[in-house]
Scaffold this motif. Sequence first.
Motif: not given
Length: 814
Positions: A348-369
């Motif tokens: 399977a392939a997944v996409g994730n934000s790997d967000a660390h700081s407030p400058a990184d948008a949570v959920g961009r990208p994300h998975n729809v399951v």
Amino acid sequence: MSSEHLPCPASDPDPGPGVERRSLLRLGAMLAAGGAAALVPAPVVYARTRGQGTGTETTTYKGHSPYGNDQWAYVAFDVPAGVQRISVSTSHDAAAGILDLGIFGPSGFRGWSGGERAGFTLSGADATPGYVPGPVEPGGWSVILGPMVGAAGGMAWQADVTLHHGDPLPRAPYDLLPASVTGRGPGWYRGDLHLHSVHSDGKRTVDEIVAAARQEGLHFIATSDHNTSSTGVTWRGNVPTDLLILNAEEVTTRHGHWLAVGLPQGEWVDWRYGPADQGVFDGHVRRVHSLGGLTIAAHPLTPAAGSFWEFGLDRVDALEVWNGPGTLDDAANLAAWHVMLCLGKRIAAVGNSDAHSPADAVGRPHNVVRATSLSTPAVLDALRLGRSYAVESAAGTVDFTARAGGAVAGPGEELPLSFFDSVDVTLNVTGAPDSIATLYTEWGIMAATRIDGSGRGQLRWRGWGRASLFARAEVRRPKPASTTLDQLVALTNPVWFHSARLPPYDVEGRVLFHTERHPDGAWGGMRPLPGAAAGAASFAGVQSAAAGLADGSVVVLGIAADNGLWLTVVRGTATVRPWQRVAGPDGSAGFTVREADIAAFPDGTCRIVVTAMDGTTYHQQRRADGGLPGFRALPGLTPKSHWGATKVSVTAMPDGSAQLLSYGTDGTMYHCARGRDGTWTAWGRLAGANGAPAFSGPALAITGMPDGSSQVLAIGLDGMVYHQLRRPDGSWSGFRAPRGVASATMGAAPSASRGRPTARPRSSRSGSTDGSGTTSGSRTAPGPPSRRYPARTGGTPSPRGRSASPPCATAPRT
């Protein structure tokens, strides 16, 4: 001594300005050439100093670590009974490298902060984020240091360990995370599996991550801090009831990172091993699976020491092909994943934000399951099976299905088919304005369509039985990003049409074969093309193209398994010139391409056209002496722009000019010509069949004729073959559907066209829906069809005195 009276600021210094994750990872790249140091404690000298009062005792340890990346230093110390808190502070020469930090107690792991902190404190009542609160047990403890040293002379460091005596402190409790969100049954759920908090190198608290996830419209998240279990045992009074929280860890080894998702709270996965430690990684994966968890290779092709994935993909459940804002790393991940799919590996392939700081948008990208419920087991099962797609934001929605008769399948599912069943694949997209939707099978791009400013669009394609192994879809925005010429908007996992009979990862066995047709019509025997590497008996790759020269030799282009472009010359059974790697437009040896085509002229020169991984189309001339002056970008529709394409076909004309046919990034067919003087005509869009304004489809081919005309053969989105003639005066006859073998029209997968404008061999091939096919006049050809492919020859159009094999469809070594 109570915890509120401890000098916490000295134990947890300000880490300073944040560093973007990929920049930090690349800092380790300078260490790669130095090799790995032994995993043994470094020499340590120490001096003990009593505290000014009777409640504390500080010991100073000093050491020196050599140049290298893969090394650990353990500072061992004893803790007597009555100690209620341990505080550690470190210092090192920051110009020499990075000093990771953690600690182990008599019962095992107690915390890790990597290079984010220079100190910490822990007790039964509280702990610095990244460290697990709990009783300070008497016995042997060890501070673990992970020096990543870039200075040739090594790096000096110091660790100060302070033991705080006092009365017992109350133990910090934590809440158990619910395994499900009540009232949420079967449906599509959105979630981000790769998020970092203050418990590792993130800048958000878990409460701030939850708030950001709600704002993005997510239904589940996984908190996956680096190498620590502390995040899972610090939830207290703040567990959301509307959001599913999956406990996770990003296992950050020095040989690649992986996500262990769905761990019980308090579970910790070790990271101190490499691929040379046989069976260790596999053992950790088995343990995660036994706990009900999911394993994901994170950003596997990030080109930095410590991040590049080295453990193989037999054990992981999924591949993170999209990590935060798309970069060339993600393009490489996506290309590698596609090759694995072509080889039958259902990962399977997944996409994730790997967000660390407030400058990184949570959920961009994300998975729809698509899960049976909003629960940890159901979400993990759906992700493991690939019943999901990745999308850049909550604004986008994708509906991807394949139908045959009354059966319907979506991403991650298999559609039961017989060989002759027709398959209708439909992609409906919303929330993706000004983008391009593309459908892929193992044969390459089969269909594409532009989505206008409304953001709504539909792509339809008809396939034939088990002629394809799978189908998947992408949506891209033709707008440059930081390192790419377009932006990924959505990506689906494949719908499978049948199971491959080949073992996965057998790319070395996908050997390119060739043969020749003698003047009397007899064929020579199939032989593998010699290998490009020294001592290699054969060439393993994913596609080939060839052009016959007037002297009887054949120039062969081969796209290797890593998408590198190679060139050789053969004559009969002999290799006239050894393989050479074709450099990129900037002279780089690492140039990679999606497709390549070549056409030969009577004077011994050839015109090579390629599409790079980002879609940019390049061309160059191969001189008669074999010289390659270098690639140049094809001109685009507007001045100073470059042409982007999904498919391209080139043919040589009798007067020395060349004609190109292409599917542009809008999915429609275009034509242009290059005169003998090197000037290019403007790209002209071809009208479609039956009055349609444009023509779109999965395959196209063009060939020149002796009278100066050219013929075009293509397959439409309806799966039917179409043909038209371009007259010498530049006018077009219009597309018409030629008669089929036993029907009024013909459906096909690959198509090709052949003419005879030059003194070089030509061939004609087509793949009919009843499995029939013909091949004639070809100088080189792919090897015997593998068992999982129908009886047809070639998947990309091959009209110009050469034969081509579809991506990943080269014949297995025998």
